[in-house]
Write a protein that holds these residues in place. Sequence first.
Motif, PDB file in Angstrom:
ATOM      1  N   ARG A 291       0.767  -1.179  -0.209  1.00 51.84           N
ATOM      2  CA  ARG A 291      -0.200  -0.091   0.019  1.00 51.84           C
ATOM      3  C   ARG A 291       0.807   1.335  -0.114  1.00 51.84           C
ATOM      4  O   ARG A 291       0.518   2.243  -0.854  1.00 51.84           O
ATOM      5  N   THR A 292       2.053   1.329   0.801  1.00 48.80           N
ATOM      6  CA  THR A 292       3.009   2.344   0.768  1.00 48.80           C
ATOM      7  C   THR A 292       3.471   2.692  -0.558  1.00 48.80           C
ATOM      8  O   THR A 292       3.483   3.783  -1.105  1.00 48.80           O
TER       9      THR A 292
ATOM     10  N   ARG B 266       2.055   1.768  -3.440  1.00 51.55           N
ATOM     11  CA  ARG B 266       0.951   2.485  -4.216  1.00 51.55           C
ATOM     12  C   ARG B 266       0.960   4.071  -4.067  1.00 51.55           C
ATOM     13  O   ARG B 266       0.724   4.786  -4.551  1.00 51.55           O
ATOM     14  N   ALA B 267       0.862   4.273  -2.598  1.00 51.98           N
ATOM     15  CA  ALA B 267       0.537   5.577  -2.201  1.00 51.98           C
ATOM     16  C   ALA B 267       1.975   6.354  -2.915  1.00 51.98           C
ATOM     17  O   ALA B 267       1.783   7.728  -2.817  1.00 51.98           O
ATOM     18  N   LYS B 268       3.048   5.933  -3.101  1.00 50.51           N
ATOM     19  CA  LYS B 268       4.195   6.482  -3.442  1.00 50.51           C
ATOM     20  C   LYS B 268       4.012   6.922  -5.010  1.00 50.51           C
ATOM     21  O   LYS B 268       4.649   7.819  -5.569  1.00 50.51           O
ATOM     22  N   GLY B 269       2.882   6.208  -5.503  1.00 51.93           N
ATOM     23  CA  GLY B 269       2.559   6.563  -6.856  1.00 51.93           C
ATOM     24  C   GLY B 269       3.451   5.460  -7.981  1.00 51.93           C
ATOM     25  O   GLY B 269       3.679   5.799  -9.116  1.00 51.93           O
ATOM     26  N   ALA B 270       3.851   4.160  -7.503  1.00 57.71           N
ATOM     27  CA  ALA B 270       4.492   3.250  -8.216  1.00 57.71           C
ATOM     28  C   ALA B 270       3.491   2.657  -9.122  1.00 57.71           C
ATOM     29  O   ALA B 270       2.447   2.242  -8.525  1.00 57.71           O
ATOM     30  N   PRO B 271       3.825   2.303 -10.343  1.00 60.14           N
ATOM     31  CA  PRO B 271       2.859   1.470 -11.369  1.00 60.14           C
ATOM     32  C   PRO B 271       3.051  -0.014 -10.991  1.00 60.14           C
ATOM     33  O   PRO B 271       3.763  -0.500 -10.121  1.00 60.14           O
TER      34      PRO B 271
ATOM     35  N   ARG C  74       5.761  -2.457 -11.398  1.00 60.75           N
ATOM     36  CA  ARG C  74       6.828  -2.252 -10.616  1.00 60.75           C
ATOM     37  C   ARG C  74       6.438  -2.534  -9.116  1.00 60.75           C
ATOM     38  O   ARG C  74       7.450  -3.467  -8.541  1.00 60.75           O
TER      39      ARG C  74
END
Lengths: 340, 368, 325
Positions: free
Chosen positions: C225-226, C228-233, C236
């Motif tokens: 979740r972290t 995803r929250a960073k904006g990782a696709p 990745r």
Amino acid sequence: MALLEVKDLRTSFHTEDGIVGAVDGVSFSVEKGQTLGIVGESGSGKSVTCLTIMGLNAKRNTTSSGEAIWKGKNLLTTKPRELREIRGNDISMIFQDPMTSLNPVHTIGKQLIEAVQLHRDVSNRVARARSLELLKAVGIPYAERRIDDYPHQFSGGMRQRVMIAMALINDPDLLIADEPTTALDVTTQAQILTLMKRLQEEFGSAIIIITHDLGVVAETADDVLVMYGARVVEHASVEELFNRPQHPYTWGLIGSLPRLDIDVERLIQIPGQPPSLLRPPRGCRFHPRCSYVMEVCKTTVPELLPTQREPDHLQACHLDEETKDREAAKLLESMMAEAG
Amino acid sequence: MEASTTGTNNSVVDPNDLLVIDDVKKHFPITRGIIFQKQIGSVKAVDGVSFSVKKGETLGIVGESGCGKSTLARCIIKLLETTGGQINFDGRDITKLSRSTMRPIRREMTMIFQDPYASLNPRKRVGAIVGEPLEVHNLGSASEIKTRVQELLEVVGLNPEHYNRFPHEFSGGQRQRIGVARALAVNPKLIVCDEPVSALDVSVQAQILNLLKDLQDDFGLTYIFIAHDLNVVRHISDRVLVMYLGKVVEIATRDVLYKEPKHPYTGALLSAVPIANPELGRKREPIVLEGDVPSPVNPPSACNFHPRCPRFVEGHCDVEEPPLYSFGNGHVAACHYALERWPMDASEIRRASASRAPEPEPEQPLPA
Amino acid sequence: MFRYLIRRILWAILLFIIITFVTFVIFFMGPNDPARAQCGGDQARPACLKLVTEHYGLNKPLYVQYWRFFDRLVVHQNLGYSYANGSSVNQTIAKAAPVTASLVFGGAVIWMMIALSLGVYSALRPRSLLDRTAMVFVLIGISAHPVWIGLIFEYVFGVKLGWTPIANYANFFGAPAGSGLPGGPWQWFYHMILPWFTFALLFAALYVRMVRANVMETLNEDFVRTARAKGAPERRILVSHVLRNALLPVVTMLGMDIGVALGGAVFTETVYQLPGLGQNLVVGIQANDFATVQGVVVFATVAILLFNLIVDVLYAWIDPRIRLA
């Protein structure tokens, strides 16, 4: 213009037992540089509200509606690709449990550098320098050496600092902190809250802080949203909320809290249990536990309306304002009286 | 300052004392070795703790995670063997009692645990869970036990008809009520409560706290109440004991401890608690401690709080371990430079610590 | 890390001693008389029995025999000579081990390829058509017996379609001169393809399930979740954050399974008439050939211990929590 404007947000999860309405018509806005506190118990919908805004709910079996307007764009309908560009860059998030929120197999440096490079086309060297800068800003001692350590080599408080560094690394306009200190000890909590306040002054980000702790809200927030049973029951500035609370649930929360500044022989207890969102009570969701319940409360959902005295103070209760002012004053007075 | 030590209190046993703990230690060995393990050190989870609990009172024990408060609870209730010291319960020395001689005493001291989800066997019915201690101690026939269990369920505010339900059919608060009923079943004299409300929602927390207070009034119970939440401890306790790294740093009656703390650590804890009052809360000047609680494997020398202490004096606090100085009326604190006023004067905060060698990367000064 | 490694190696040595001793005792106490077996069973002449008994030390006490065996094994790396035909067990194993190893390693590559692709894909899309199909495959793979699968494969691909040979082994480095047997890498591959799939099917099924469960569990971790929250696709996230954590337990299982299988994949070797360890083991047991059986067991033990050691090292390399503990 508000930085983030949320209108009539609804999120439901489709489970085997039925539909769980986790967020039910939530609206609020956050201004630049401001701190909004969202208070509620577990299951009140406070975390899901923010995860929905960030598009972080599991895709399967979840439906959301409403709007979350960010710089003219509705985040709920934005394409995943564009949303990814906003996440971690314009809006970032920190979570409750610093022990599990970092990937155990990568060094914290690698995870910080990843956060930079996802949004900036910079070399490893530049990203690493930026990471170091942030680690120092959040007060990690020996940052040059510790950047190559793994998460398990840090204490809980230090990991939460790393999470904060990672959230601020791209200068976000909004930081959403979901129970950032709940898993921490009280002296560590004080460190983290002080740090967040200082960084807010430095970076100018707006903050949404989600918590169940009225004390944390009182010390950090400018505006407070009280949630109960997936809905907003009260929304006011922090002074208004603590000096003139307008909802029986808020009274219950304030009265049920043992606290250092006030002595009471017996805590005011809210009877019963928080509602099931699978089969929520009709009408006002708080009515089964409310000692002021009237017939209308059992059938009609109270709207979130401004009080006459203070148009920015919104509340959702059928009681008339005079009664509410009287009861609130009585509550605060009784607590003060016992304090001596 | 009166500098008499009160480290031991076993010379005269006060008949009002239900429990007297004297210099109790619990060290967990650390071993290392490839095939043959040899002890290379120990975790001093509890290191020389002394206090007493009077009949009918509530002693609160506060401290941050890792301070040894839960280990201490388990030593008192004899779930763990102590490494040293003496535990006197109701006039008897129970430190060395064997399992079988301990049995009748187990009826008189019971425990309530933190996690109402984990501490109840999910495959047993509520009736069996609450009735189990009665069965173990042979306290009545099956039908007598059933009547007693239903009575108990009613006492803790549950429906006695729910006798045949399973734990998962109850909410968190109700499960903790089941835990209370189980602890109450054998009519104990002492109940050790280990973080009984920290897993519960705020509105439910108040219900359990009120219940515990009511039961104390009704049955004349004595509580040891362990928690990390200073608000909760203050609400329920008559006297409060503060622990840090396995040692007692301060003991005082509730009002004295919260109004005139003597130990800087107590002061730091108090000032770290957020207050649900925006005007009051933001006005205070918090003492923000630096760093983390050190490891109990290798605790700092002498006063083990000295590396984080705002009143640290080099050459004294790190050399000579402070005894428990007495401040009258049973108020004791283990500090050479006890606080003179509360809240602390700005001039007192970090007075001496400035001379300490700072870390190579000092934290930027925090705005007050 | 070093300390960890030393401890693991010492444990492996201790286990080796215990396991060889236990197997030795089991065979020693068994009902068979190896001397009689070598002298022609029931018609054995007393002179022959005496000679053989003395030659192998069969009349000495257990611990002396074990010591002789152990000394020979560790100091001279000699597994002894077959009780059935007197040939060197070392040579038998040296001939059979590459066959089994070809089967096991090739099979492992195939089962991991199936397990990773199917497992990860069905974890990402639970309850999709592919996920459900994969679960049917798992069920078949777990319940079908390798002999049955082997026979079906031989019939369909070998007999009906004529795509593959139905039996025998081809040496990777070429057949012994003048043997007239097929040899060389291509022939090796060509002869092994059916055995590989037969052997891999059961493991593939088990591993698909394990990979799927681990990936699904890891996808729910807070650090994902972290990310995803960073904006990782998503891609990745899968590669950099999920897989490495999810495959940790798989590595352990893989090491153990390869180790165990190296002791002889009895069924697959039998169906395809591969002269591997499994086949030697079966023949050895039938002939009361204690030395050969013991040799295979010792070899398998070493293989299992060795692979466990490799897993431990690999695990420490992947997981910093162990490496830096």
